[in-house]
Design an enzyme around this catalytic site. Structure first.
Site, PDB file in Angstrom:
ATOM      1  N   ARG A   1      38.812  39.236  25.769  1.00 35.96           N
ATOM      2  CA  ARG A   1      38.474  40.320  26.870  1.00 35.96           C
ATOM      3  C   ARG A   1      37.042  40.927  26.634  1.00 35.96           C
ATOM      4  O   ARG A   1      36.976  41.864  26.408  1.00 35.96           O
ATOM      5  CB  ARG A   1      39.513  41.763  26.588  1.00 35.96           C
ATOM      6  CG  ARG A   1      40.924  41.467  27.283  1.00 35.96           C
ATOM      7  CD  ARG A   1      40.999  40.992  28.674  1.00 35.96           C
ATOM      8  NE  ARG A   1      42.397  40.903  29.398  1.00 35.96           N
ATOM      9  CZ  ARG A   1      43.361  39.956  29.043  1.00 35.96           C
ATOM     10  NH1 ARG A   1      42.951  38.944  28.707  1.00 35.96           N
ATOM     11  NH2 ARG A   1      44.670  40.014  29.657  1.00 35.96           N
TER      12      ARG A   1
ATOM     13  N   SER B   1      46.460  45.329  33.113  1.00 34.07           N
ATOM     14  CA  SER B   1      46.409  46.070  31.686  1.00 34.07           C
ATOM     15  C   SER B   1      45.497  47.046  31.453  1.00 34.07           C
ATOM     16  O   SER B   1      44.144  46.892  31.853  1.00 34.07           O
ATOM     17  CB  SER B   1      46.071  45.037  30.635  1.00 34.07           C
ATOM     18  OG  SER B   1      47.165  44.146  30.849  1.00 34.07           O
TER      19      SER B   1
ATOM     20  N   GLU C   1      40.746  48.779  28.300  1.00 33.70           N
ATOM     21  CA  GLU C   1      40.136  47.278  28.970  1.00 33.70           C
ATOM     22  C   GLU C   1      39.716  47.814  30.178  1.00 33.70           C
ATOM     23  O   GLU C   1      38.648  47.110  30.586  1.00 33.70           O
ATOM     24  CB  GLU C   1      41.469  46.554  29.205  1.00 33.70           C
ATOM     25  CG  GLU C   1      40.963  45.051  29.550  1.00 33.70           C
ATOM     26  CD  GLU C   1      42.050  44.215  30.104  1.00 33.70           C
ATOM     27  OE1 GLU C   1      42.862  43.843  29.406  1.00 33.70           O
ATOM     28  OE2 GLU C   1      41.998  43.755  31.251  1.00 33.70           O
TER      29      GLU C   1
HETATM   30  N1  EPU Z   1      56.266  44.316  25.551  1.00 31.58           N
HETATM   31  C1  EPU Z   1      56.938  45.568  25.519  1.00 31.58           C
HETATM   32  N2  EPU Z   1      57.080  46.577  26.759  1.00 31.58           N
HETATM   33  C2  EPU Z   1      56.437  46.282  27.951  1.00 31.58           C
HETATM   34  C3  EPU Z   1      55.969  44.923  27.997  1.00 31.58           C
HETATM   35  C4  EPU Z   1      55.625  44.061  26.862  1.00 31.58           C
HETATM   36  O1  EPU Z   1      57.292  46.181  24.445  1.00 31.58           O
HETATM   37  O2  EPU Z   1      56.625  47.041  28.774  1.00 31.58           O
HETATM   38  C5  EPU Z   1      56.234  43.625  24.581  1.00 31.58           C
HETATM   39  C6  EPU Z   1      57.061  42.509  24.373  1.00 31.58           C
HETATM   40  O3  EPU Z   1      57.050  42.346  23.037  1.00 31.58           O
HETATM   41  C7  EPU Z   1      56.363  41.339  24.824  1.00 31.58           C
HETATM   42  C8  EPU Z   1      54.925  41.628  24.665  1.00 31.58           C
HETATM   43  O4  EPU Z   1      54.770  42.920  24.697  1.00 31.58           O
HETATM   44  O5  EPU Z   1      56.851  40.338  24.173  1.00 31.58           O
HETATM   45  C9  EPU Z   1      53.850  40.695  25.305  1.00 31.58           C
HETATM   46  O6  EPU Z   1      54.292  41.084  26.877  1.00 31.58           O
HETATM   47  P1  EPU Z   1      53.557  40.187  27.891  1.00 31.58           P
HETATM   48  O7  EPU Z   1      53.725  38.902  27.793  1.00 31.58           O
HETATM   49  O8  EPU Z   1      53.554  40.926  29.411  1.00 31.58           O
HETATM   50  O9  EPU Z   1      52.013  40.461  27.591  1.00 31.58           O
HETATM   51  P2  EPU Z   1      50.954  41.408  27.184  1.00 31.58           P
HETATM   52  O10 EPU Z   1      50.399  41.390  25.814  1.00 31.58           O
HETATM   53  O11 EPU Z   1      51.536  42.923  27.487  1.00 31.58           O
HETATM   54  C10 EPU Z   1      48.753  40.331  27.902  1.00 31.58           C
HETATM   55  C11 EPU Z   1      47.474  40.773  28.985  1.00 31.58           C
HETATM   56  C12 EPU Z   1      48.212  40.416  30.449  1.00 31.58           C
HETATM   57  C13 EPU Z   1      48.694  39.269  30.739  1.00 31.58           C
HETATM   58  C14 EPU Z   1      49.819  39.041  29.721  1.00 31.58           C
HETATM   59  C15 EPU Z   1      50.422  37.522  30.024  1.00 31.58           C
HETATM   60  C16 EPU Z   1      46.407  42.162  27.661  1.00 31.58           C
HETATM   61  C17 EPU Z   1      45.503  43.259  27.473  1.00 31.58           C
HETATM   62  N3  EPU Z   1      46.955  41.891  28.543  1.00 31.58           N
HETATM   63  O12 EPU Z   1      49.815  41.482  28.223  1.00 31.58           O
HETATM   64  O13 EPU Z   1      46.896  40.526  31.373  1.00 31.58           O
HETATM   65  O14 EPU Z   1      49.009  39.071  32.026  1.00 31.58           O
HETATM   66  O15 EPU Z   1      49.392  38.942  28.412  1.00 31.58           O
HETATM   67  O16 EPU Z   1      49.539  36.779  29.476  1.00 31.58           O
HETATM   68  O17 EPU Z   1      46.159  41.004  26.807  1.00 31.58           O
HETATM   69  C18 EPU Z   1      45.586  42.148  32.383  1.00 31.58           C
HETATM   70  O18 EPU Z   1      44.645  41.972  31.628  1.00 31.58           O
HETATM   71  O19 EPU Z   1      45.322  42.970  33.521  1.00 31.58           O
HETATM   72  C19 EPU Z   1      46.807  41.431  32.478  1.00 31.58           C
HETATM   73  C20 EPU Z   1      47.987  41.932  33.101  1.00 31.58           C
END
Ligand code: EPU
Length: 337
Positions: free
Chosen positions: A161, A236, A332
């Site tokens: 990012r 995010s 972000e």
């Molecule tokens: N999780 C929770 N609670 C929640 C959601 C997620 O505990 O409400 C935990 C779980 O352990 C899950 C982990 O977070 O396994 C990862 O969740 P997810 O795969 O949804 O990914 P994220 O890390 O929350 C990032 C990006 C997203 C992108 C997803 C998928 C960032 C800041 N965000 O989210 O990007 O879509 O990975 O690759 O890196 C964006 O930037 O707007 C965005 C949506």
């Protein structure tokens, strides 16, 4: 191009905050952009899709929306293609176009809101792929000298990012086109992300095509993330923080279930959504703002919220995560004042 005064930005930011710009224009060509820059307005904001911006109040300056369109094949071999895309094109439309034409590489990045020109600024990424993986070069206009310049992938200093546009070139580069290199193939390269694998399994897909991966990603995002057309949000709101291995081991003693991704330098990346959820914020609503019930990283405007209410909620979340985990969440989203 038409220059508007006291112009509502409600339809130009995905949080749907009803802030007004003192002046507003959409530029459709490099000539339009040069004409606007020649005005030397002292306070100017460049807008793409407005999907990563939070207006905390009216904007006392000149908002310039980049509407430069076009998709051109600038190089092609038997295996690869280089596409040059106008900064004003919608990112998701570009992904759709590539999937339809069997150009592999960005199918994991479907349904990311925003424009092509905004994508390099935060090196958009999802489901195991980042823009930098396909990035070739870009053109930008330097807002100080008005020159058109080119940057290669190395020049852009992409990180998680992150890019040069958040540092040395912050506020001075107006991206006008982006070139990406894709494979002429139906075969996806990145299918190992857990959610993508589970979705493909649900669909009984064993040998996925780029279309299958794209459909899987769109299905996951539709299920987890609110559609900004229906509920204002900017995806995010926070970045996933990286902590030292020593701090991680301390946290592991207190929270043995903490999810984490080991980094190459032995640091650990922790999902911010998990930290926020552990602090009890997931699904919480305070008046017209809240934390989305399906993804704790996403702050939402249920209708009519002010930018300042969203930022206040963000500060409260930051404070509680800091108190419980000693981790400072970094935003972000760009806060516009
Ligand atoms: N999780 C929770 N609670 C929640 C959601 C997620 O505990 O409400 C935990 C779980 O352990 C899950 C982990 O977070 O396994 C990862 O969740 P997810 O795969 O949804 O990914 P994220 O890390 O929350 C990032 C990006 C997203 C992108 C997803 C998928 C960032 C800041 N965000 O989210 O990007 O879509 O990975 O690759 O890196 C964006 O930037 O707007 C965005 C949506």
């Amino acid at each position: 191009m038409t220059i508007h005064t006291t112009y509502s930005l409600k339809n130009y930011n995905s949080f749907a905050i009803d802030a007004c710009a003192e002046r507003f224009v959409e530029v459709f060509s490099l000539d339009d952009l040069s004409a606007v820059l020649r005005e030397n307005h002292p306070k100017m904001l460049i807008l793409g899709g407005g999907s990563n911006m939070l207006f905390t109040g009216d904007y006392p300056g000149f908002v310039v929306k980049i509407g430069i369109l076009g998709k051109d094949i600038i190089q092609e071999t038997d295996t690869d293609i280089i596409l040059k895309i106008g900064a004003g094109e919608s990112w998701h439309s570009l992904v759709t176009y590539c999937v339809e034409n069997d150009y592999a590489g960005i199918e994991n990045l479907g349904l990311i809101p925003g424009t092509v020109g905004a994508a390099p600024i935060q090196n958009i990424g999802a489901y195991g792929v980042e823009l930098k993986d396909v990035f070739e070069s870009l053109e930008y206009v330097d807002s100080r000298t008005h020159d058109l310049k080119t940057l290669t992938k190395d020049d852009c200093q992409f990180g998680y990012r992150d890019s040069i546009f958040k540092h040395q070139l912050r506020g001075n580069a107006i991206i006008t086109s982006v070139s990406i290199r894709l494979k002429k193939s139906k075969i996806p390269e990145h299918t190992s992300y857990k959610d993508v694998q589970s979705e493909l399994a649900i669909q009984n897909v064993t040998t996925p095509t780029i279309r299958d991966v794209f459909d899987a990603v769109c299905a996951i995002r539709k299920r987890k993330l609110p559609d900004p057309i229906e509920i204002g949000n900017a995806g995010s709101f926070f970045k996933n923080p990286t902590i030292s291995h020593a701090q991680f081991l301390d946290l592991l003693l207190l929270h043995p279930e903490i999810p984490h991704y080991s980094q190459s330098n032995s640091d650990e990346k922790i999902p911010a959504a998990w930290l926020i959820e552990q602090c009890g914020w997931k699904g919480k609503r305070l008046g017209e703002v809240g934390v989305h019930p399906n993804q704790a990283l996403v702050l939402v405007n249920y209708g009519g919220a002010k930018g300042s209410e969203i930022i206040d909620l963000a500060y409260e979340i930051q404070a509680s995560v800091l108190e419980k985990f000693s981790i400072k969440l970094e935003m972000e989203v760009n806060i516009i004042q």
